[in-house]
Design a protein around this motif. Structure first.
Motif, PDB file in Angstrom:
ATOM      1  N   ARG A   1       0.774  -1.488   0.015  1.00  0.00           N
ATOM      2  CA  ARG A   1      -0.392   0.473  -0.159  1.00  0.00           C
ATOM      3  C   ARG A   1       1.418   1.341   0.071  1.00  0.00           C
ATOM      4  NH1 ARG A   1      -4.539   2.859  -1.238  1.00  0.00           N
ATOM      5  NH2 ARG A   1      -5.541   3.868   0.569  1.00  0.00           N
ATOM      6  N   TYR A   2       0.447   2.339  -0.942  1.00  0.00           N
ATOM      7  CA  TYR A   2       1.105   3.653  -1.086  1.00  0.00           C
ATOM      8  C   TYR A   2       0.202   4.690  -0.827  1.00  0.00           C
ATOM      9  CZ  TYR A   2       5.448   1.378  -1.927  1.00  0.00           C
ATOM     10  OH  TYR A   2       6.402   0.110  -2.036  1.00  0.00           O
ATOM     11  N   LEU A   3       0.703   6.240  -0.814  1.00  0.00           N
ATOM     12  CA  LEU A   3      -0.257   7.458  -1.266  1.00  0.00           C
ATOM     13  C   LEU A   3      -1.127   6.834  -2.471  1.00  0.00           C
ATOM     14  CD1 LEU A   3       1.423  10.106   0.592  1.00  0.00           C
ATOM     15  CD2 LEU A   3       0.390   8.484   1.622  1.00  0.00           C
ATOM     16  N   THR A   4      -0.684   6.681  -3.184  1.00  0.00           N
ATOM     17  CA  THR A   4      -1.408   6.328  -5.212  1.00  0.00           C
ATOM     18  C   THR A   4      -2.413   5.180  -4.336  1.00  0.00           C
ATOM     19  OG1 THR A   4       0.559   5.915  -5.421  1.00  0.00           O
ATOM     20  CG2 THR A   4       0.169   7.930  -5.555  1.00  0.00           C
ATOM     21  N   GLY A   5      -2.253   4.308  -4.072  1.00  0.00           N
ATOM     22  CA  GLY A   5      -3.331   3.217  -4.015  1.00  0.00           C
ATOM     23  C   GLY A   5      -1.858   1.641  -4.232  1.00  0.00           C
ATOM     24  N   TYR A   6      -2.393   0.463  -3.734  1.00  0.00           N
ATOM     25  CA  TYR A   6      -1.729  -0.555  -3.781  1.00  0.00           C
ATOM     26  C   TYR A   6      -1.280  -0.493  -5.308  1.00  0.00           C
ATOM     27  CZ  TYR A   6      -4.543  -2.528  -0.240  1.00  0.00           C
ATOM     28  OH  TYR A   6      -5.387  -2.319   1.415  1.00  0.00           O
ATOM     29  N   ARG A   7       0.496  -1.136  -5.448  1.00  0.00           N
ATOM     30  CA  ARG A   7       1.373  -1.517  -6.372  1.00  0.00           C
ATOM     31  C   ARG A   7       2.073  -2.624  -5.909  1.00  0.00           C
ATOM     32  NH1 ARG A   7      -1.760   2.127  -7.936  1.00  0.00           N
ATOM     33  NH2 ARG A   7      -1.761   4.186  -8.552  1.00  0.00           N
ATOM     34  N   CYS A   8       2.311  -2.953  -7.280  1.00  0.00           N
ATOM     35  CA  CYS A   8       3.560  -4.037  -7.506  1.00  0.00           C
ATOM     36  C   CYS A   8       4.505  -3.378  -7.492  1.00  0.00           C
ATOM     37  CB  CYS A   8       2.793  -5.239  -8.341  1.00  0.00           C
ATOM     38  SG  CYS A   8       3.237  -4.275 -10.168  1.00  0.00           S
ATOM     39  N   PRO A   9       6.081  -4.121  -6.869  1.00  0.00           N
ATOM     40  CA  PRO A   9       7.631  -4.152  -7.095  1.00  0.00           C
ATOM     41  C   PRO A   9       7.345  -3.165  -8.352  1.00  0.00           C
ATOM     42  CG  PRO A   9       7.280  -5.504  -6.353  1.00  0.00           C
ATOM     43  CD  PRO A   9       5.863  -5.697  -7.422  1.00  0.00           C
ATOM     44  N   LEU A  10       6.777  -2.952  -9.650  1.00  0.00           N
ATOM     45  CA  LEU A  10       7.072  -2.744 -10.899  1.00  0.00           C
ATOM     46  C   LEU A  10       6.902  -0.956 -10.978  1.00  0.00           C
ATOM     47  CD1 LEU A  10       7.101  -5.631 -13.648  1.00  0.00           C
ATOM     48  CD2 LEU A  10       8.807  -4.610 -12.731  1.00  0.00           C
ATOM     49  N   HIS A  11       5.434  -0.759 -10.433  1.00  0.00           N
ATOM     50  CA  HIS A  11       4.979   0.348 -10.423  1.00  0.00           C
ATOM     51  C   HIS A  11       4.966   1.408  -8.701  1.00  0.00           C
ATOM     52  CE1 HIS A  11       2.843  -2.542 -13.439  1.00  0.00           C
ATOM     53  NE2 HIS A  11       4.149  -0.711 -14.563  1.00  0.00           N
ATOM     54  N   THR A  12       5.887   0.849  -8.683  1.00  0.00           N
ATOM     55  CA  THR A  12       5.914   1.425  -6.749  1.00  0.00           C
ATOM     56  C   THR A  12       5.826   2.867  -6.991  1.00  0.00           C
ATOM     57  OG1 THR A  12       8.561   1.284  -6.468  1.00  0.00           O
ATOM     58  CG2 THR A  12       6.445  -0.037  -5.415  1.00  0.00           C
ATOM     59  N   PRO A  13       5.734   4.153  -6.575  1.00  0.00           N
ATOM     60  CA  PRO A  13       6.448   5.450  -7.194  1.00  0.00           C
ATOM     61  C   PRO A  13       7.881   5.668  -7.270  1.00  0.00           C
ATOM     62  CG  PRO A  13       4.655   5.688  -5.375  1.00  0.00           C
ATOM     63  CD  PRO A  13       5.222   4.197  -5.233  1.00  0.00           C
ATOM     64  N   ALA A  14       9.350   5.677  -6.212  1.00  0.00           N
ATOM     65  CA  ALA A  14      10.071   5.337  -7.014  1.00  0.00           C
ATOM     66  C   ALA A  14      10.539   4.402  -8.067  1.00  0.00           C
ATOM     67  CB  ALA A  14      11.095   4.194  -6.009  1.00  0.00           C
ATOM     68  N   ALA A  15      10.218   3.470  -8.283  1.00  0.00           N
ATOM     69  CA  ALA A  15      10.126   2.766  -9.493  1.00  0.00           C
ATOM     70  C   ALA A  15       9.946   3.092 -10.791  1.00  0.00           C
ATOM     71  CB  ALA A  15       9.570   1.400  -9.701  1.00  0.00           C
ATOM     72  N   LEU A  16       8.661   4.550 -10.581  1.00  0.00           N
ATOM     73  CA  LEU A  16       8.376   4.754 -11.685  1.00  0.00           C
ATOM     74  C   LEU A  16       8.924   6.123 -11.523  1.00  0.00           C
ATOM     75  CD1 LEU A  16       4.111   4.587 -11.110  1.00  0.00           C
ATOM     76  CD2 LEU A  16       5.635   3.664 -12.860  1.00  0.00           C
ATOM     77  N   ALA A  17      10.092   6.391 -10.799  1.00  0.00           N
ATOM     78  CA  ALA A  17      10.363   7.497 -11.334  1.00  0.00           C
ATOM     79  C   ALA A  17      12.301   7.090 -11.643  1.00  0.00           C
ATOM     80  CB  ALA A  17      10.710   8.229 -10.095  1.00  0.00           C
ATOM     81  N   GLY A  18      12.362   6.347 -11.369  1.00  0.00           N
ATOM     82  CA  GLY A  18      13.571   5.277 -11.372  1.00  0.00           C
ATOM     83  C   GLY A  18      14.483   5.872 -10.374  1.00  0.00           C
ATOM     84  N   ARG A  19      13.702   5.279  -9.440  1.00  0.00           N
ATOM     85  CA  ARG A  19      15.096   5.730  -8.444  1.00  0.00           C
ATOM     86  C   ARG A  19      14.979   4.477  -7.194  1.00  0.00           C
ATOM     87  NH1 ARG A  19      11.447   9.943  -7.047  1.00  0.00           N
ATOM     88  NH2 ARG A  19      11.100   9.105  -5.532  1.00  0.00           N
TER      89      ARG A  19
END
Length: 52
Positions: A30-48
């Motif tokens: 669970r993230y602030l943006t909702g449930y995310r898999c490891p490929l779609h976490t906020p950090a992963a989407l930002a390339g971090r």
């Protein structure tokens, strides 16, 4: 109260190019943006890298 088990968490990242939600079940958190898999976490989407 129901005796039914809770539905498993799914990744709700919208993939605009595919026109669908990811809906992965493995490693979902669970993230602030909702449930995310490891490929779609906020950090992963930002390339971090993920924060430990």
């Amino acid at each position: 109260m129901s005796n039914e088990p809770a539905a498993p968490a799914r990744c709700w990242h919208w993939d605009g190019t595919a026109g669908r939600y990811c809906r992965a079940l493995d490693g979902v958190r669970r993230y602030l943006t909702g449930y995310r898999c490891p490929l779609h976490t906020p950090a992963a989407l930002a390339g971090r890298p993920e924060v430990p």
